[in-house]
Design a protein around this motif. Structure first.
Motif, PDB file in Angstrom:
ATOM      1  N   HIS A   1     -24.390 -34.664  31.609  1.00 43.67           N
ATOM      2  CA  HIS A   1     -24.080 -35.422  32.830  1.00 43.67           C
ATOM      3  C   HIS A   1     -24.678 -36.824  32.777  1.00 43.67           C
TER       4      HIS A   1
ATOM      5  N   LEU B   1     -23.682 -30.120  39.985  1.00 42.72           N
ATOM      6  CA  LEU B   1     -23.313 -31.299  39.197  1.00 42.72           C
ATOM      7  C   LEU B   1     -21.857 -31.684  39.434  1.00 42.72           C
TER       8      LEU B   1
ATOM      9  N   ALA C   1     -19.630 -32.455  32.510  1.00 40.81           N
ATOM     10  CA  ALA C   1     -20.961 -31.848  32.557  1.00 40.81           C
ATOM     11  C   ALA C   1     -20.870 -30.371  32.897  1.00 40.81           C
TER      12      ALA C   1
END
Length: 312
Positions: A82, A144, A98
């Motif tokens: 990420h 994320l 990610a």
């Protein structure tokens, strides 16, 4: 075992591709909207599938240590990717990349293969490894992914609403308290794993049914391929050889870890992207390409890795 017969993988592959095809037909001919299906998978079918597997598996400290280790590895990879991907991709693409980097199709594709290649004890070890990857998907991975579209507070709120976390805690409570669930309950829950697999793969086809050739992003797909079929196999091999240097590693555990490292991209990449609205079309294309490559790459990788690790 010195080699893996590609024929053993063709059955699971064609079944999964047929499910994808059904999803494509549902979107193109029946105008089925995949978004409610994604919501159903995340908030109902996945938690109940997860709960049933844990209760039947009988978690032990050793098994849970394996789960925790795979969760930590998957989370670390995703966080690193990420940070790196933000410099070369847009926010939504870097979030999706990610998420996908920390997981693989360990359930829909990997489990049928594990049932062919591993003894019962090895399948149990594989399942608890998969459990760690799945926990990553619906905690760190989901966060994320959400950060590509939402604020920190909104992302954490979405995670707190995910029932899969509570299904995990409930299963540990049931097992720890030695509670026996009624047979009728277990029989009712038995329908969910197959439903999870069917809808999880169909949603890829539903998403592809809305994709045009102009949406092919080879840079994004190339990054997904490099992580899934480049980095992960090397990491799995290094992990097995590293463990062998310090402790005697059972062959079935070693093969289970290697298999987790060579499965194609996770179908849940599309499910989560659909739920959060972050480039699900790109995710679906990448998942399809890695799945099509699987019957060629997995036997090659496993045979080579087993020889290098001294398992043949």
């Amino acid at each position: 075992m010195t080699s893996i017969d590609p024929g053993t993988l063709m059955g699971p592959l064609w079944t999964l591709l047929a499910y994808i095809g059904l999803g494509w037909l549902a979107a193109r001919r029946l105008a089925v909207d995949p978004r409610p299906v994604a919501t159903l998978l995340i908030y109902l079918i996945a938690p109940l599938t997860f709960f049933r597997g844990l209760v039947l598996g009988g978690p032990t400290p050793g098994y849970l240590l394996l789960t925790a280790a795979l969760f930590a590895v998957a989370s670390l990879i995703a966080v690193v990717v990420h940070r790196l991907a933000r410099h070369g991709f847009a926010a939504q693409e870097s979030a999706l990349l990610a998420f996908s980097s920390g997981t693989g199709n360990t359930g829909y594709f990997g489990l049928p293969v594990a049932l062919v290649l591993l003894p019962p004890q090895g399948v149990t070890l594989y399942l608890f490894g998969v459990l760690g990857v799945t926990l990553y998907e619906f905690t760190v991975g989901f966060y994320l992914s959400a950060r590509g579209q939402f604020s920190v507070r909104q992302s954490l709120t979405k995670i707190a609403r995910l029932p899969l976390i509570y299904a995990f805690l409930a299963a540990l409570l049931v097992s720890g308290a030695d509670i026996t669930l009624p047979d009728a309950v277990l029989e009712g829950l038995a329908a969910f794993p197959a439903t999870y697999t069917l809808l999880g793969m169909m949603i890829i086809g539903m998403t592809l049914g809305r994709v045009s050739i102009r949406q092919l992003d080879w840079r994004f797909i190339g990054a997904c391929l490099a992580i899934r079929y480049g980095f992960w196999p090397l990491l799995a091999l290094a992990g097995v050889m590293g463990l062998q240097a310090f402790v005697p590693l059972p062959g079935e555990l070693a093969l289970a870890l290697l298999l987790i490292g060579v499965v194609p991209m996770a179908a849940n990449v599309v499910v989560v992207a659909m739920e959060l609205g972050i480039a699900p079309e790109k995710g679906a294309l990448a998942v399809l390409i890695t799945t099509l490559a699987a019957p060629l790459l997995i036997p090659f990788y496993l045979t080579l890795m087993m020889r290098v690790a001294g398992l043949s």
